[in-house]
Design a protein around this motif. Structure first.
Motif, PDB file in Angstrom:
ATOM      1  N   GLU A 177      10.717 -13.100   8.314  1.00  0.00           N
ATOM      2  CA  GLU A 177      10.130 -11.554   9.171  1.00  0.00           C
ATOM      3  C   GLU A 177       9.117 -10.844   8.103  1.00  0.00           C
ATOM      4  O   GLU A 177       8.051 -10.286   8.345  1.00  0.00           O
ATOM      5  CB  GLU A 177      11.526 -11.141   9.159  1.00  0.00           C
ATOM      6  N   ASP A 178       9.318 -10.958   6.790  1.00  0.00           N
ATOM      7  CA  ASP A 178       8.677 -10.325   5.154  1.00  0.00           C
ATOM      8  C   ASP A 178       8.085 -11.338   4.568  1.00  0.00           C
ATOM      9  O   ASP A 178       9.161 -11.007   3.414  1.00  0.00           O
ATOM     10  CB  ASP A 178       9.258  -9.264   5.133  1.00  0.00           C
ATOM     11  N   GLU A 180       6.071 -11.122   2.089  1.00  0.00           N
ATOM     12  CA  GLU A 180       5.991 -10.455   0.449  1.00  0.00           C
ATOM     13  C   GLU A 180       6.632 -10.350   0.147  1.00  0.00           C
ATOM     14  O   GLU A 180       7.129  -9.984  -1.283  1.00  0.00           O
ATOM     15  CB  GLU A 180       4.477  -9.872   1.899  1.00  0.00           C
ATOM     16  N   MET A 181       7.428  -9.324   0.858  1.00  0.00           N
ATOM     17  CA  MET A 181       9.068  -8.706   0.387  1.00  0.00           C
ATOM     18  C   MET A 181       9.844  -9.233  -0.434  1.00  0.00           C
ATOM     19  O   MET A 181      10.546  -9.319  -1.038  1.00  0.00           O
ATOM     20  CB  MET A 181       9.578  -7.940   2.164  1.00  0.00           C
ATOM     21  N   VAL A 182       9.826 -11.439   0.484  1.00  0.00           N
ATOM     22  CA  VAL A 182      11.094 -11.399  -0.142  1.00  0.00           C
ATOM     23  C   VAL A 182      10.376 -12.216  -1.595  1.00  0.00           C
ATOM     24  O   VAL A 182      10.883 -12.369  -2.425  1.00  0.00           O
ATOM     25  CB  VAL A 182      11.602 -12.713   0.857  1.00  0.00           C
ATOM     26  N   GLY A 183       9.018 -11.981  -1.457  1.00  0.00           N
ATOM     27  CA  GLY A 183       8.814 -12.705  -3.366  1.00  0.00           C
ATOM     28  C   GLY A 183       8.689 -11.292  -3.836  1.00  0.00           C
ATOM     29  O   GLY A 183       9.514 -11.605  -5.156  1.00  0.00           O
ATOM     30  N   ALA A 184       8.645 -10.087  -3.604  1.00  0.00           N
ATOM     31  CA  ALA A 184       9.148  -9.031  -4.491  1.00  0.00           C
ATOM     32  C   ALA A 184      10.153  -8.588  -4.919  1.00  0.00           C
ATOM     33  O   ALA A 184      10.534  -8.055  -5.611  1.00  0.00           O
ATOM     34  CB  ALA A 184       8.677  -7.806  -3.800  1.00  0.00           C
ATOM     35  N   LEU A 185      11.324  -8.810  -3.891  1.00  0.00           N
ATOM     36  CA  LEU A 185      12.316  -9.447  -4.248  1.00  0.00           C
ATOM     37  C   LEU A 185      12.900 -10.447  -5.288  1.00  0.00           C
ATOM     38  O   LEU A 185      14.350 -10.626  -6.113  1.00  0.00           O
ATOM     39  CB  LEU A 185      13.688  -9.356  -3.134  1.00  0.00           C
ATOM     40  N   ASN A 188      11.285 -17.224  -5.445  1.00  0.00           N
ATOM     41  CA  ASN A 188      10.187 -17.862  -5.651  1.00  0.00           C
ATOM     42  C   ASN A 188       9.354 -18.857  -3.945  1.00  0.00           C
ATOM     43  O   ASN A 188      10.674 -19.104  -3.969  1.00  0.00           O
ATOM     44  CB  ASN A 188      10.218 -18.583  -6.163  1.00  0.00           C
ATOM     45  N   ARG A 294       0.198  -8.782   9.046  1.00  0.00           N
ATOM     46  CA  ARG A 294      -0.148  -7.479   7.730  1.00  0.00           C
ATOM     47  C   ARG A 294      -1.425  -8.063   7.080  1.00  0.00           C
ATOM     48  O   ARG A 294      -1.321  -9.833   6.593  1.00  0.00           O
ATOM     49  CB  ARG A 294       1.477  -8.130   7.584  1.00  0.00           C
ATOM     50  N   ALA A 297      -4.936  -6.896   1.262  1.00  0.00           N
ATOM     51  CA  ALA A 297      -5.635  -5.865   1.097  1.00  0.00           C
ATOM     52  C   ALA A 297      -7.520  -6.198   1.098  1.00  0.00           C
ATOM     53  O   ALA A 297      -7.046  -7.735   0.473  1.00  0.00           O
ATOM     54  CB  ALA A 297      -5.356  -5.503  -0.120  1.00  0.00           C
ATOM     55  N   GLY A 298      -7.909  -5.855   1.213  1.00  0.00           N
ATOM     56  CA  GLY A 298      -9.649  -5.989   0.772  1.00  0.00           C
ATOM     57  C   GLY A 298      -9.868  -6.753   2.069  1.00  0.00           C
ATOM     58  O   GLY A 298     -11.651  -7.524   2.440  1.00  0.00           O
ATOM     59  N   PHE A 300     -11.000  -8.404   5.441  1.00  0.00           N
ATOM     60  CA  PHE A 300     -12.245  -7.505   6.973  1.00  0.00           C
ATOM     61  C   PHE A 300     -12.189  -8.348   7.386  1.00  0.00           C
ATOM     62  O   PHE A 300     -13.079  -9.616   6.996  1.00  0.00           O
ATOM     63  CB  PHE A 300     -12.887  -5.904   6.403  1.00  0.00           C
ATOM     64  N   ALA A 621     -21.661  -8.939  -0.857  1.00  0.00           N
ATOM     65  CA  ALA A 621     -20.685  -9.585  -1.034  1.00  0.00           C
ATOM     66  C   ALA A 621     -20.875 -10.405  -0.929  1.00  0.00           C
ATOM     67  O   ALA A 621     -21.874 -11.324  -0.959  1.00  0.00           O
ATOM     68  CB  ALA A 621     -19.664  -8.646   0.224  1.00  0.00           C
TER      69      ALA A 621
END
Lengths: 628, 233
Positions: A177-178, A180-185, A188, A294, A297-298, A300, A621
């Protein structure tokens, strides 16, 4: 009645093996978001390794089943190596490059298998203890098939327990599902990814190993199963294991019964079912709609640039040299130059769809093949000349793109791309199976150009004209209001809908345009070669086009032309020195993706500035500035 | 406990944080106030490693954690509660907590399933409910509970009061005060001034990626011209 029951049981037995492979693919995709093209290769390796292990281990039940298990474990370990050495470096690369890298693996494995096990079909022994048959309603039924029928639900149950009753399974479902969130919790992710990849590879290897008593092990198993697996996963719903099971049963039963009713067109039945499912449940039987991706960031999508006078002069110079070139070359090279031009058109048509439309296709060869057969059928059955033949090519390609595109644009991202591959396989199968009309694998011969373009030089100029005009049109379209709508839909479907763009329809038209020009390339190719074969719409040809686009870089409109040139020339020269073009190409692909995740032209432009070429970057860029 | 030193962060070419320096001391609740788009969320994400700063340093205790992957920052003792909650909708409440579970950490309060259910009794009653079937307030409690299961030393709360009913916001305030009593250090990004003033010891105000004000919460409340300049809409 009894006969039908037995047929139904046969279907269930085939479903198990399909399910094993599809569930592995689905699990891997769920967590890593990588569509592992090499999954079919893992399946094939499972079968080959099991074959070798069975020979090496003592005969008898213990040795046999150890061999099967050993093969699955070995493939799991190969999966671990692939994840650690290759995928781990490219998780941040664009989706298509990941795909290209895994396709590089397909090529490498295919050639290695030929080197190690040779080209002959290998017939494995039957499973000890399950050799006999049992009577079911008075019909004999192989015991091994009963084992297979039980295996699918057993694995399904095992996976359910694993995913719902263990911490590891909970983490995997959460990561699906997510991530990134798993990593933030504090989890590894790298380790989680590796283990998931090992499990998926293990399942594929097991799927291949248990096929040993059912079919001869051969080196076409990889692409054969991957197309079916894609269908199963799309129909079942990506990421749903139960969905994969249901879809595997559905597809296998359809094949089992379809062969009784329409032996020639079983794949058409599969297609109809798939179409029905996708109309009513676009995300598959048990899948759920994906949220908007998702984006990191950055990240585009920088705008395409309308190039100035300098680029125009550059194009005219290229065109002029292309016009002079054949006078300096021997005839053999004129034909190669034609091939390069045709490839450039084929690749650019795909590039248009990818760069401008943001739609990827794994099956662009469908339209190339339809174009070639359109021309060939018109010549064979209506004795038309080259002009009308090319028109017929466009017509057939257009029809195919309209039909298939209708379904493909209903899905997005990899789902859509997998569907394109499934459609291409269907085209391939029809061309291959419809012997009476298409000549099956003998193809159609004697498709030579009319007198006015029969000399190589004349045909070269015809090709050059068609290709140059097509390239100009494609470029013009990208900068027309239609092109803007298409790009708006690519960047944000939601916002485009909100300002009144019918995104799905615009995409459909974009898809059809891409198919149309691919068909033009196919038509030209038919007359160049004088013959057509089902291989023209096979997966390797689709991948050729993808490779050319990605080599050149998806970020430019003219990248595919450079990519096609480099690729074709390489192919010609490598083929001259070795038979292992696939192996080399595979290694080159893997290496390129690791070294230049932006594509060749993208890399060169980023490295040496924007001189003369369009670069979809914001002023100043750096090329590597995205996604870093 | 947690310190940012001259942190610059870019999204592509956009310069979001321009030299943010701040400090959260052990046991403090610090509010990071600012309008939409001021850089609050980016500050928290930079601490968590979800965004890599272009320059500057983030320290946790004596350790520099800049540039580490998020899972290592979490394991070092930073808990992150994202603004959009990011509950695993297909997982039950208990499974969500399980994902957050990490071994106990020395010097930090130890959380168990039972203890987070004590803190948020509403969750205890729906322990087998799917995350996707919960209300916004319930999800907000779950996301905090999930982060606590990792036994963090510092917890980053990104706009915990956003979009919640007033009665739930009050509950949140009580919960944060409770966390402070437990000895947790809290960095809180907020727009809701009354909510912040109820729970925070100190405040920073960020505007366009630059820290404009720093001081005790009570002092800030006494300076209407600062509030007017940086916070009022």
């Amino acid at each position: 009645m009894e006969f039908y029951l037995v047929q139904a049981l046969n279907g269930l037995a085939s479903a198990s093996s399909l399910f094993l492979v599809a569930s592995g693919l689905s699990i891997i995709f769920g967590v890593t978001r990588i569509v592992n093209f090499a999954h079919g290769s893992f399946y094939m390796l499972g079968a080959y390794i099991a074959y070798t292990l069975v020979q090496a281990l003592p005969t008898g039940a213990v040795g046999y089943w150890l061999a099967v298990l050993g093969a699955a474990v070995a493939v799991g370990l190969i999966g671990a190596a692939v994840e650690l050495l290759l995928l781990r470096r490219i998780y941040r690369a664009p989706e298509l490059f990941q795909l290209l890298a895994t396709f590089g693996l397909v090529l490498v494995v295919a050639d290695l298998v030929l080197l190690i096990w040779g080209p002959e079909d290998l017939l494995g022994p039957r499973a000890p203890g399950l050799r006999g048959s049992v009577m079911i309603l008075g019909e004999p039924f192989p015991t091994y098939e009963l084992f297979m029928i039980a295996l699918g639900p057993l694995v399904l149950a095992g996976l359910w327990v694993l995913f719902h009753r263990t911490r590891w399974g909970t983490l995997v479902r959460a990561a699906t599902e997510d991530r990134e969130m798993v990593g933030a919790l504090g989890v590894n992710e790298a380790w989680l990814f590796t283990s998931v990849f090992v499990l998926g590879s293990f399942l594929a290897g097991l799927g291949g190993a248990v096929q040993l008593p059912r079919e001869a092990v051969n080196h076409t198993m990889d692409l054969h199963i991957i197309a079916e697996v894609f269908v199963v996963v799309v129909v079942g719903g990506m990421g749903s294991i139960l969905g994969a099971f249901l879809a595997a049963v559905l597809i296998s039963e359809l094949n089992a019964f379809g062969i009784l009713i329409f032996p020639e067109i079983t794949l058409v039945l599969v297609f109809l079912i798939m179409a029905a499912v996708l109309i009513f449940r676009p995300w598959g039987l048990l899948g759920r709609p994906e949220g908007p991706p998702r984006t990191p960031a950055g990240e585009f999508e920088p705008p395409l640039r309308l190039l100035g006078r300098g680029f125009l002069y550059f194009c005219l110079a290229v065109l002029a040299s292309a016009a002079v070139l054949p006078h300096l070359l021997p005839t053999y090279y004129i034909r190669i130059a034609c091939e390069v031009l045709i490839s450039a058109l084929f690749a650019t048509s795909l590039g248009f769809m990818m760069t401008v439309g943001g739609m990827a296709s794994f099956g662009h060869a469908a339209y190339f093949g339809l174009g070639a057969y359109g021309a060939a059928l018109a010549v064979t059955y209506a004795q038309v000349g080259t002009g009308l033949g090319l028109l017929a090519a466009l017509g057939l390609g257009l029809a195919g793109a309209v039909l298939f595109g209708y379904f493909c644009v209903r899905l997005s991202g990899v789902y859509s791309a997998m569907l394109t591959l499934a459609f291409a396989q269907i085209v391939y199968a029809v061309l291959f199976q419809w012997y009476g009309i298409t000549g099956g694998d003998n193809g159609l011969l004697g498709i030579w150009p009319s007198d006015w373009v029969s000399s190589p030089l004349a045909y070269y100029y015809l090709t050059l004209t068609v290709v140059a005009v097509s390239l100009f049109l494609l470029r013009r379209l990208a900068f027309a209001p239609f092109g803007y709508s298409l790009r708006a839909g690519r960047d944000s479907a939601l916002r485009s809908e909100a300002i009144g763009i019918h995104v799905r329809r615009v995409r459909w038209v974009g898809f059809v345009i891409a198919g149309f020009f691919a068909a033009a390339a196919g038509g030209l190719f038919a007359f160049l070669k004088g013959s057509v074969f089902p291989d023209y719409s096979s997966i390797p040809v689709s991948v050729d086009s993808l490779v050319m686009v990605l080599l050149g870089g998806v970020q430019t409109l003219s990248g595919p032309i450079v990519g096609a040139g480099v690729y074709k020339v390489l192919e010609v020269f490598v083929n001259r020195y070795t038979e292992h073009w696939q192996l080399i190409l595979g290694c080159v692909l893997v290496g390129l993706v690791i070294l230049f995740p932006q594509g060749l032209l993208g890399y060169l432009v980023g490295r040496f500035g924007r001189s003369g070429e369009e670069w979809r970057g914001v002023d100043g860029a750096p090329a590597g500035g995205r996604a870093s | 406990m947690l310190a940012l030193h001259e942190v610059h962060t870019h999204y592509g070419l956009a310069h979001i944080l321009s030299g943010v320096s701040m400090e959260v001391r052990r046991g403090e609740v610090v509010a990071l106030l600012g309008r939409n788009g001021a850089g609050k969320t980016t500050t928290l994400k930079t601490v968590m490693g979800l965004v890599t700063p272009t320059s500057g340093a983030v320290r946790l205790g004596d350790e520099e954690i800049t540039g580490r992957p998020p899972y290592r920052i979490a394991r070092a003792g930073v808990g992150y509660v994202p603004e959009d909650r990011r509950i695993f909708t297909e997982l039950t409440v208990r499974e969500n907590l399980e994902v957050g579970r990490q071994p106990p950490r020395e010097g930090c309060p130890v959380w168990t399933e039972d203890r987070v259910f004590e803190l948020f009794p509403a969750l205890a009653e729906m322990r087998d409910r799917l995350g996707g079937q919960m209300s916004g307030g319930e999800q907000q409690m779950l996301t905090i509970a999930r982060t606590l299961m990792g036994n963090p030393a510092v917890i980053l709360l990104d706009e915990p009061s956003e979009g919640l009913a007033p009665v739930i916001v009050e509950q949140m305030a009580r919960a944060i005060s409770e966390l402070k009593r437990e000895g947790l250090t809290v960095l809180l990004s907020e727009q809701n001034l009354p909510f912040c003033s109820a729970v925070s010891d100190r405040a920073y105000i960020i505007e366009k990626g630059v820290i404009r004000y720093e001081g005790p919460m009570q002092e800030l409340l006494a300076r209407p011209q600062v509030l007017e300049a940086y916070l009022s809409v």
